[in-house]
Design a protein around this motif. Structure first.
Motif, PDB file in Angstrom:
ATOM      1  N   VAL A 206       0.835  -1.208   0.000  1.00 11.74           N
ATOM      2  CA  VAL A 206       0.000   0.000   0.000  1.00 11.74           C
ATOM      3  C   VAL A 206       0.866   1.253   0.000  1.00 11.74           C
ATOM      4  CG1 VAL A 206      -1.735   1.314   1.277  1.00 11.74           C
ATOM      5  CG2 VAL A 206      -1.945  -1.189   1.095  1.00 11.74           C
ATOM      6  N   LYS A 207       1.892   1.280   0.826  1.00  7.36           N
ATOM      7  CA  LYS A 207       2.767   2.458   0.866  1.00  7.36           C
ATOM      8  C   LYS A 207       3.463   2.660  -0.487  1.00  7.36           C
ATOM      9  CE  LYS A 207       2.979   4.204   5.255  1.00  7.36           C
ATOM     10  NZ  LYS A 207       3.728   5.141   6.109  1.00  7.36           N
ATOM     11  N   HIS A 208       3.813   1.565  -1.138  1.00  7.55           N
ATOM     12  CA  HIS A 208       4.498   1.653  -2.424  1.00  7.55           C
ATOM     13  C   HIS A 208       3.532   2.129  -3.512  1.00  7.55           C
ATOM     14  CE1 HIS A 208       6.647   0.188  -6.056  1.00  7.55           C
ATOM     15  NE2 HIS A 208       7.739   0.396  -5.338  1.00  7.55           N
ATOM     16  N   VAL A 209       2.335   1.555  -3.550  1.00  4.38           N
ATOM     17  CA  VAL A 209       1.338   1.937  -4.553  1.00  4.38           C
ATOM     18  C   VAL A 209       1.023   3.422  -4.468  1.00  4.38           C
ATOM     19  CG1 VAL A 209      -1.111   1.713  -5.148  1.00  4.38           C
ATOM     20  CG2 VAL A 209       0.281  -0.336  -4.826  1.00  4.38           C
ATOM     21  N   TRP A 210       0.919   3.924  -3.234  1.00  6.37           N
ATOM     22  CA  TRP A 210       0.510   5.309  -3.032  1.00  6.37           C
ATOM     23  C   TRP A 210       1.693   6.261  -2.799  1.00  6.37           C
ATOM     24  CZ3 TRP A 210      -4.162   7.079  -4.176  1.00  6.37           C
ATOM     25  CH2 TRP A 210      -5.178   6.128  -4.356  1.00  6.37           C
ATOM     26  N   ASP A 211       2.883   5.773  -2.989  1.00  7.03           N
ATOM     27  CA  ASP A 211       4.094   6.590  -2.880  1.00  7.03           C
ATOM     28  C   ASP A 211       4.139   7.354  -1.554  1.00  7.03           C
ATOM     29  OD1 ASP A 211       6.551   7.617  -3.703  1.00  7.03           O
ATOM     30  OD2 ASP A 211       5.644   9.364  -4.693  1.00  7.03           O
ATOM     31  N   LEU A 212       3.879   6.633  -0.475  1.00  6.10           N
ATOM     32  CA  LEU A 212       3.930   7.215   0.860  1.00  6.10           C
ATOM     33  C   LEU A 212       5.279   6.894   1.510  1.00  6.10           C
ATOM     34  CD1 LEU A 212       0.319   6.273   2.020  1.00  6.10           C
ATOM     35  CD2 LEU A 212       1.145   8.577   1.446  1.00  6.10           C
ATOM     36  N   THR A 213       5.706   7.748   2.396  1.00  2.82           N
ATOM     37  CA  THR A 213       6.999   7.555   3.055  1.00  2.82           C
ATOM     38  C   THR A 213       6.868   6.605   4.245  1.00  2.82           C
ATOM     39  OG1 THR A 213       6.665   9.427   4.552  1.00  2.82           O
ATOM     40  CG2 THR A 213       7.716   9.895   2.410  1.00  2.82           C
ATOM     41  N   VAL A 214       8.015   6.124   4.715  1.00  2.00           N
ATOM     42  CA  VAL A 214       8.079   5.379   5.974  1.00  2.00           C
ATOM     43  C   VAL A 214       9.077   6.091   6.881  1.00  2.00           C
ATOM     44  CG1 VAL A 214       7.438   3.135   5.019  1.00  2.00           C
ATOM     45  CG2 VAL A 214       9.831   3.816   5.022  1.00  2.00           C
ATOM     46  N   ASP A 215       8.778   6.109   8.177  1.00  2.00           N
ATOM     47  CA  ASP A 215       9.738   6.729   9.089  1.00  2.00           C
ATOM     48  C   ASP A 215      10.774   5.681   9.509  1.00  2.00           C
ATOM     49  OD1 ASP A 215       9.054   5.415  11.671  1.00  2.00           O
ATOM     50  OD2 ASP A 215       7.159   6.498  11.488  1.00  2.00           O
ATOM     51  N   PRO A 216      11.881   6.086  10.088  1.00  2.00           N
ATOM     52  CA  PRO A 216      12.960   5.132  10.400  1.00  2.00           C
ATOM     53  C   PRO A 216      12.531   3.954  11.274  1.00  2.00           C
ATOM     54  CG  PRO A 216      13.790   7.375  10.523  1.00  2.00           C
ATOM     55  CD  PRO A 216      12.309   7.483  10.349  1.00  2.00           C
ATOM     56  N   ASP A 217      11.761   4.216  12.337  1.00  2.00           N
ATOM     57  CA  ASP A 217      11.324   3.117  13.208  1.00  2.00           C
ATOM     58  C   ASP A 217      10.397   2.156  12.468  1.00  2.00           C
ATOM     59  OD1 ASP A 217      12.784   4.148  15.289  1.00  2.00           O
ATOM     60  OD2 ASP A 217      11.080   5.136  16.259  1.00  2.00           O
ATOM     61  N   GLU A 218       9.526   2.712  11.659  1.00  2.00           N
ATOM     62  CA  GLU A 218       8.595   1.908  10.859  1.00  2.00           C
ATOM     63  C   GLU A 218       9.368   1.022   9.877  1.00  2.00           C
ATOM     64  OE1 GLU A 218       5.300   2.984   7.372  1.00  2.00           O
ATOM     65  OE2 GLU A 218       6.129   4.550   8.659  1.00  2.00           O
ATOM     66  N   GLU A 219      10.332   1.614   9.193  1.00  2.00           N
ATOM     67  CA  GLU A 219      11.136   0.855   8.230  1.00  2.00           C
ATOM     68  C   GLU A 219      11.888  -0.279   8.918  1.00  2.00           C
ATOM     69  OE1 GLU A 219      14.805  -0.131   5.952  1.00  2.00           O
ATOM     70  OE2 GLU A 219      14.649   0.858   7.893  1.00  2.00           O
ATOM     71  N   SER A 220      12.425  -0.020  10.092  1.00  2.00           N
ATOM     72  CA  SER A 220      13.162  -1.038  10.838  1.00  2.00           C
ATOM     73  C   SER A 220      12.234  -2.188  11.254  1.00  2.00           C
ATOM     74  CB  SER A 220      13.801  -0.411  12.065  1.00  2.00           C
ATOM     75  OG  SER A 220      14.495  -1.379  12.835  1.00  2.00           O
ATOM     76  N   ALA A 221      11.018  -1.854  11.677  1.00  2.00           N
ATOM     77  CA  ALA A 221      10.057  -2.883  12.092  1.00  2.00           C
ATOM     78  C   ALA A 221       9.659  -3.752  10.905  1.00  2.00           C
ATOM     79  CB  ALA A 221       8.840  -2.220  12.721  1.00  2.00           C
ATOM     80  N   LEU A 222       9.421  -3.126   9.766  1.00  2.00           N
ATOM     81  CA  LEU A 222       9.060  -3.883   8.564  1.00  2.00           C
ATOM     82  C   LEU A 222      10.175  -4.838   8.162  1.00  2.00           C
ATOM     83  CD1 LEU A 222       7.506  -0.936   6.496  1.00  2.00           C
ATOM     84  CD2 LEU A 222       6.242  -2.871   7.474  1.00  2.00           C
ATOM     85  N   ARG A 223      11.399  -4.349   8.216  1.00  2.00           N
ATOM     86  CA  ARG A 223      12.549  -5.154   7.843  1.00  2.00           C
ATOM     87  C   ARG A 223      12.725  -6.338   8.818  1.00  2.00           C
ATOM     88  NH1 ARG A 223      16.114  -3.811   4.230  1.00  2.00           N
ATOM     89  NH2 ARG A 223      15.496  -1.606   4.263  1.00  2.00           N
ATOM     90  N   ASP A 224      12.507  -6.089  10.095  1.00  2.00           N
ATOM     91  CA  ASP A 224      12.656  -7.140  11.104  1.00  2.00           C
ATOM     92  C   ASP A 224      11.650  -8.270  10.864  1.00  2.00           C
ATOM     93  OD1 ASP A 224      14.735  -5.844  12.330  1.00  2.00           O
ATOM     94  OD2 ASP A 224      13.544  -5.060  14.002  1.00  2.00           O
ATOM     95  N   VAL A 225      10.395  -7.898  10.582  1.00  2.00           N
ATOM     96  CA  VAL A 225       9.378  -8.934  10.349  1.00  2.00           C
ATOM     97  C   VAL A 225       9.708  -9.708   9.077  1.00  2.00           C
ATOM     98  CG1 VAL A 225       6.950  -9.386   9.878  1.00  2.00           C
ATOM     99  CG2 VAL A 225       7.575  -7.679  11.590  1.00  2.00           C
ATOM    100  N   LEU A 226      10.061  -9.004   8.010  1.00  2.00           N
ATOM    101  CA  LEU A 226      10.361  -9.684   6.747  1.00  2.00           C
ATOM    102  C   LEU A 226      11.532 -10.654   6.887  1.00  2.00           C
ATOM    103  CD1 LEU A 226      10.024  -6.934   3.978  1.00  2.00           C
ATOM    104  CD2 LEU A 226       8.497  -8.864   4.428  1.00  2.00           C
ATOM    105  N   SER A 227      12.469 -10.351   7.790  1.00  2.00           N
ATOM    106  CA  SER A 227      13.622 -11.232   7.943  1.00  2.00           C
ATOM    107  C   SER A 227      13.218 -12.613   8.447  1.00  2.00           C
ATOM    108  CB  SER A 227      14.637 -10.615   8.929  1.00  2.00           C
ATOM    109  OG  SER A 227      14.121 -10.590  10.251  1.00  2.00           O
ATOM    110  N   GLY A 228      12.055 -12.705   9.067  1.00  2.00           N
ATOM    111  CA  GLY A 228      11.577 -13.990   9.579  1.00  2.00           C
ATOM    112  C   GLY A 228      10.543 -14.653   8.702  1.00  2.00           C
ATOM    113  N   CYS A 229      10.272 -14.068   7.537  1.00  2.00           N
ATOM    114  CA  CYS A 229       9.232 -14.602   6.653  1.00  2.00           C
ATOM    115  C   CYS A 229       9.827 -15.582   5.627  1.00  2.00           C
ATOM    116  CB  CYS A 229       8.521 -13.464   5.920  1.00  2.00           C
ATOM    117  SG  CYS A 229       7.606 -12.354   7.021  1.00  2.00           S
TER     118      CYS A 229
END
Length: 229
Positions: A206-229
């Motif tokens: 959704v963020k990519h489709v709508w060209d929305l930004t992510v803040d540093p903490d948000e980006e880190s959380a997303l990366r952490d979850v994806l690392s376990g997927c």
């Protein structure tokens, strides 16, 4: 008579043996499929599964702009006109999502669901009363505002709020939707841990489709979850 019966039995055994061999050969050649069909998922329908793979989500995450949130004054949900009417025939967006995500949903002449069941992917619960279901914006309207939507036109914000083309809209339990509020994945994740991978893949989409930004903490959380997927 016993001898005749024995001959018949032997003939049948031979025929069965030939059929078994033929079926096995056809299976090996891929002509027929002997695997059992997958069983249906939980009652109440499925979450709006993203077409993105985890690898694609990782790639899209790299393309998102990382910026501190910009939360200018003036936010109001009315700036994101939502639950459009006549989205599908005479259905509002909410009603259309309930029909899409529910199981065996029946509606009245006004497209109001009168029966069916809904599986909430956030907590693994199934509900039979549509009043117990909220339609969650994967990226909450205020989160969208803080991530760039404050600079959009009202028309653009309306399309974002009613977006059924991406995985922006989820039919989930009212309790989890309200617990989430406008939090991002650094602040809130669904209580059902098995849904976390699907959740962050959808968030990134959704963020990519709508060209929305992510803040540093948000980006880190997303990366952490994806690392376990």
């Amino acid at each position: 008579m016993p001898k005749k019966s024995s001959k018949i039995g032997g003939g049948l055994s031979a025929v069965v043996g030939v059929l078994v061999v033929a079926v096995f050969v056809l299976y090996q050649l891929g002509v027929i499929d002997l695997e059992p069909e997958a069983t249906a998922g939980p009652q109440g329908g499925d979450a709006p599964a993203s077409e993105l793979s985890v690898e694609q989500a990782r790639s899209q995450l790299e393309e998102l702009r990382i910026e501190e949130e910009d939360d200018p004054p003036g936010y109001d949900r009315a700036l994101f006109p939502h639950w459009d009417t006549n989205v599908q025939e005479n259905c509002t967006t909410r009603q259309a999502v309930l029909v899409r995500d529910g199981d065996a949903v029946e509606t009245d002449e006004d497209c109001k669901p009168v029966s069916g069941s809904w599986y909430s992917a956030y907590d693994g619960e199934t509900f039979t009363d549509a009043q117990d279901i909220d339609i969650d914006h994967m990226v909450a309207l205020k989160e969208g505002w803080r991530s760039g939507a404050h600079a959009w036109t009202t028309e653009e914000r309306g399309r974002f709020a009613n977006d059924m083309d991406s995985t922006q809209l989820w039919a989930v339990s009212a309790s989890t939707n309200r617990s989430k509020s406008d939090a991002d994945p650094a602040e809130w994740m669904p209580p059902l841990e098995s849904s976390h991978c699907d959740y962050v893949v959808s968030w990134i989409e959704v963020k990519h489709v709508w060209d929305l930004t992510v803040d540093p903490d948000e980006e880190s959380a997303l990366r952490d979850v994806l690392s376990g997927c």
